[in-house]
Design a protein around this motif. Sequence first.
Motif, PDB file in Angstrom:
ATOM      1  N   PHE A  47       0.827  -1.200   0.000  1.00  0.00           N
ATOM      2  CA  PHE A  47       0.000   0.000   0.000  1.00  0.00           C
ATOM      3  C   PHE A  47       0.865   1.255   0.000  1.00  0.00           C
ATOM      4  O   PHE A  47       0.602   2.203  -0.753  1.00  0.00           O
ATOM      5  N   ALA A  48       1.887   1.276   0.855  1.00  0.00           N
ATOM      6  CA  ALA A  48       2.760   2.458   0.931  1.00  0.00           C
ATOM      7  C   ALA A  48       3.361   2.778  -0.437  1.00  0.00           C
ATOM      8  O   ALA A  48       3.354   3.935  -0.875  1.00  0.00           O
ATOM      9  N   LYS A  49       3.831   1.771  -1.117  1.00  0.00           N
ATOM     10  CA  LYS A  49       4.428   1.991  -2.444  1.00  0.00           C
ATOM     11  C   LYS A  49       3.375   2.390  -3.474  1.00  0.00           C
ATOM     12  O   LYS A  49       3.662   3.178  -4.375  1.00  0.00           O
ATOM     13  N   SER A  50       2.147   1.889  -3.317  1.00  0.00           N
ATOM     14  CA  SER A  50       1.091   2.240  -4.276  1.00  0.00           C
ATOM     15  C   SER A  50       0.694   3.709  -4.190  1.00  0.00           C
ATOM     16  O   SER A  50       0.138   4.250  -5.142  1.00  0.00           O
ATOM     17  N   VAL A  51       0.974   4.355  -3.065  1.00  0.00           N
ATOM     18  CA  VAL A  51       0.659   5.781  -2.931  1.00  0.00           C
ATOM     19  C   VAL A  51       1.909   6.654  -3.095  1.00  0.00           C
ATOM     20  O   VAL A  51       1.898   7.835  -2.765  1.00  0.00           O
ATOM     21  N   GLY A  52       2.985   6.048  -3.626  1.00  0.00           N
ATOM     22  CA  GLY A  52       4.172   6.819  -3.976  1.00  0.00           C
ATOM     23  C   GLY A  52       5.251   6.913  -2.914  1.00  0.00           C
ATOM     24  O   GLY A  52       6.236   7.629  -3.109  1.00  0.00           O
ATOM     25  N   LEU A  53       5.103   6.205  -1.820  1.00  0.00           N
ATOM     26  CA  LEU A  53       6.147   6.216  -0.791  1.00  0.00           C
ATOM     27  C   LEU A  53       7.217   5.186  -1.145  1.00  0.00           C
ATOM     28  O   LEU A  53       6.934   4.199  -1.824  1.00  0.00           O
ATOM     29  N   PRO A  54       8.438   5.382  -0.651  1.00  0.00           N
ATOM     30  CA  PRO A  54       9.499   4.416  -0.969  1.00  0.00           C
ATOM     31  C   PRO A  54       9.326   3.079  -0.250  1.00  0.00           C
ATOM     32  O   PRO A  54       9.844   2.060  -0.698  1.00  0.00           O
ATOM     33  N   ASP A  55       8.592   3.066   0.845  1.00  0.00           N
ATOM     34  CA  ASP A  55       8.368   1.872   1.665  1.00  0.00           C
ATOM     35  C   ASP A  55       7.460   2.305   2.821  1.00  0.00           C
ATOM     36  O   ASP A  55       6.984   3.450   2.843  1.00  0.00           O
ATOM     37  N   VAL A  56       7.274   1.429   3.768  1.00  0.00           N
ATOM     38  CA  VAL A  56       6.528   1.772   4.980  1.00  0.00           C
ATOM     39  C   VAL A  56       7.266   2.898   5.694  1.00  0.00           C
ATOM     40  O   VAL A  56       8.500   2.929   5.734  1.00  0.00           O
ATOM     41  N   ILE A  57       6.520   3.841   6.265  1.00  0.00           N
ATOM     42  CA  ILE A  57       7.139   4.940   7.016  1.00  0.00           C
ATOM     43  C   ILE A  57       6.622   4.937   8.452  1.00  0.00           C
ATOM     44  O   ILE A  57       5.491   4.536   8.726  1.00  0.00           O
ATOM     45  N   ALA A  58       7.473   5.403   9.347  1.00  0.00           N
ATOM     46  CA  ALA A  58       7.092   5.518  10.750  1.00  0.00           C
ATOM     47  C   ALA A  58       6.058   6.627  10.905  1.00  0.00           C
ATOM     48  O   ALA A  58       6.053   7.610  10.152  1.00  0.00           O
ATOM     49  N   HIS A  59       5.190   6.480  11.877  1.00  0.00           N
ATOM     50  CA  HIS A  59       4.245   7.537  12.232  1.00  0.00           C
ATOM     51  C   HIS A  59       5.054   8.781  12.639  1.00  0.00           C
ATOM     52  O   HIS A  59       6.049   8.668  13.367  1.00  0.00           O
ATOM     53  N   GLY A  60       4.615   9.933  12.206  1.00  0.00           N
ATOM     54  CA  GLY A  60       5.286  11.166  12.628  1.00  0.00           C
ATOM     55  C   GLY A  60       5.304  11.311  14.138  1.00  0.00           C
ATOM     56  O   GLY A  60       6.315  11.701  14.731  1.00  0.00           O
ATOM     57  N   MET A  61       4.193  10.975  14.776  1.00  0.00           N
ATOM     58  CA  MET A  61       4.119  11.108  16.236  1.00  0.00           C
ATOM     59  C   MET A  61       5.020  10.084  16.933  1.00  0.00           C
ATOM     60  O   MET A  61       5.512  10.347  18.029  1.00  0.00           O
ATOM     61  N   TYR A  62       5.264   8.950  16.316  1.00  0.00           N
ATOM     62  CA  TYR A  62       6.221   7.982  16.863  1.00  0.00           C
ATOM     63  C   TYR A  62       7.623   8.590  16.845  1.00  0.00           C
ATOM     64  O   TYR A  62       8.366   8.504  17.826  1.00  0.00           O
ATOM     65  N   THR A  63       7.957   9.220  15.725  1.00  0.00           N
ATOM     66  CA  THR A  63       9.260   9.871  15.599  1.00  0.00           C
ATOM     67  C   THR A  63       9.394  10.993  16.623  1.00  0.00           C
ATOM     68  O   THR A  63      10.413  11.119  17.305  1.00  0.00           O
ATOM     69  N   MET A  64       8.345  11.792  16.749  1.00  0.00           N
ATOM     70  CA  MET A  64       8.349  12.867  17.739  1.00  0.00           C
ATOM     71  C   MET A  64       8.533  12.298  19.153  1.00  0.00           C
ATOM     72  O   MET A  64       9.270  12.863  19.964  1.00  0.00           O
ATOM     73  N   ALA A  65       7.881  11.190  19.428  1.00  0.00           N
ATOM     74  CA  ALA A  65       7.985  10.567  20.754  1.00  0.00           C
ATOM     75  C   ALA A  65       9.416  10.132  21.058  1.00  0.00           C
ATOM     76  O   ALA A  65       9.856  10.207  22.208  1.00  0.00           O
ATOM     77  N   GLN A  66      10.150   9.700  20.042  1.00  0.00           N
ATOM     78  CA  GLN A  66      11.543   9.308  20.289  1.00  0.00           C
ATOM     79  C   GLN A  66      12.370  10.527  20.703  1.00  0.00           C
ATOM     80  O   GLN A  66      13.265  10.418  21.544  1.00  0.00           O
ATOM     81  N   GLY A  67      12.069  11.681  20.124  1.00  0.00           N
ATOM     82  CA  GLY A  67      12.735  12.911  20.552  1.00  0.00           C
ATOM     83  C   GLY A  67      12.399  13.250  21.999  1.00  0.00           C
ATOM     84  O   GLY A  67      13.266  13.646  22.778  1.00  0.00           O
ATOM     85  N   GLY A  68      11.143  13.090  22.366  1.00  0.00           N
ATOM     86  CA  GLY A  68      10.734  13.314  23.755  1.00  0.00           C
ATOM     87  C   GLY A  68      11.402  12.333  24.696  1.00  0.00           C
ATOM     88  O   GLY A  68      11.846  12.694  25.788  1.00  0.00           O
ATOM     89  N   ARG A  69      11.485  11.091  24.274  1.00  0.00           N
ATOM     90  CA  ARG A  69      12.164  10.055  25.066  1.00  0.00           C
ATOM     91  C   ARG A  69      13.626  10.424  25.291  1.00  0.00           C
ATOM     92  O   ARG A  69      14.162  10.263  26.398  1.00  0.00           O
ATOM     93  N   PHE A  70      14.274  10.920  24.251  1.00  0.00           N
ATOM     94  CA  PHE A  70      15.667  11.347  24.352  1.00  0.00           C
ATOM     95  C   PHE A  70      15.834  12.401  25.448  1.00  0.00           C
ATOM     96  O   PHE A  70      16.712  12.308  26.301  1.00  0.00           O
TER      97      PHE A  70
END
Length: 142
Positions: A47-70
């Motif tokens: 599905f991710a590739k069918s909508v033009g993404l290179p592959d599955v991507i992490a949730h933005g909020m997951y990425t943000m949470a890693q910054g908060g965790r740091f």
Amino acid sequence: MAATVKYDEVEVGQEIPAVDYQVRRVNLVKYAGASGDFNPIHWNERFAKSVGLPDVIAHGMYTMAQGGRFVTDWAGDPAAVIDYGVRFSSMVVVPDDDNGATITISGLIEEKLEDKRIVVVVNARSGDSRVLSKARAVVQLS
């Protein structure tokens, strides 16, 4: 629990050493369950590739949470972070292999405020891409 980092021990311009956070597909599935965000771009490669993404991507909020965790890990107390905001600037692409992706996060003490508060600039990268921009946390130190 009070922050273990002391206000008098930090200086403007001081760097907080980088930490690597591994992101695998299983982390995204768990996050989807916890957040309720089951968008297939976060778990279905076809599905991710069918909508033009290179592959599955992490949730933005997951990425943000890693910054908060740091920041909370560095401060020593999750309650020490009294304000945190980011802008999303790039995707964390998570391949379906044993390694997944790596988010490398570092910090910089940007400013010392009144009442033993500081501003930490958070730098988050995945590969050659900066994945969070304008990422800043206000931290209450002891």
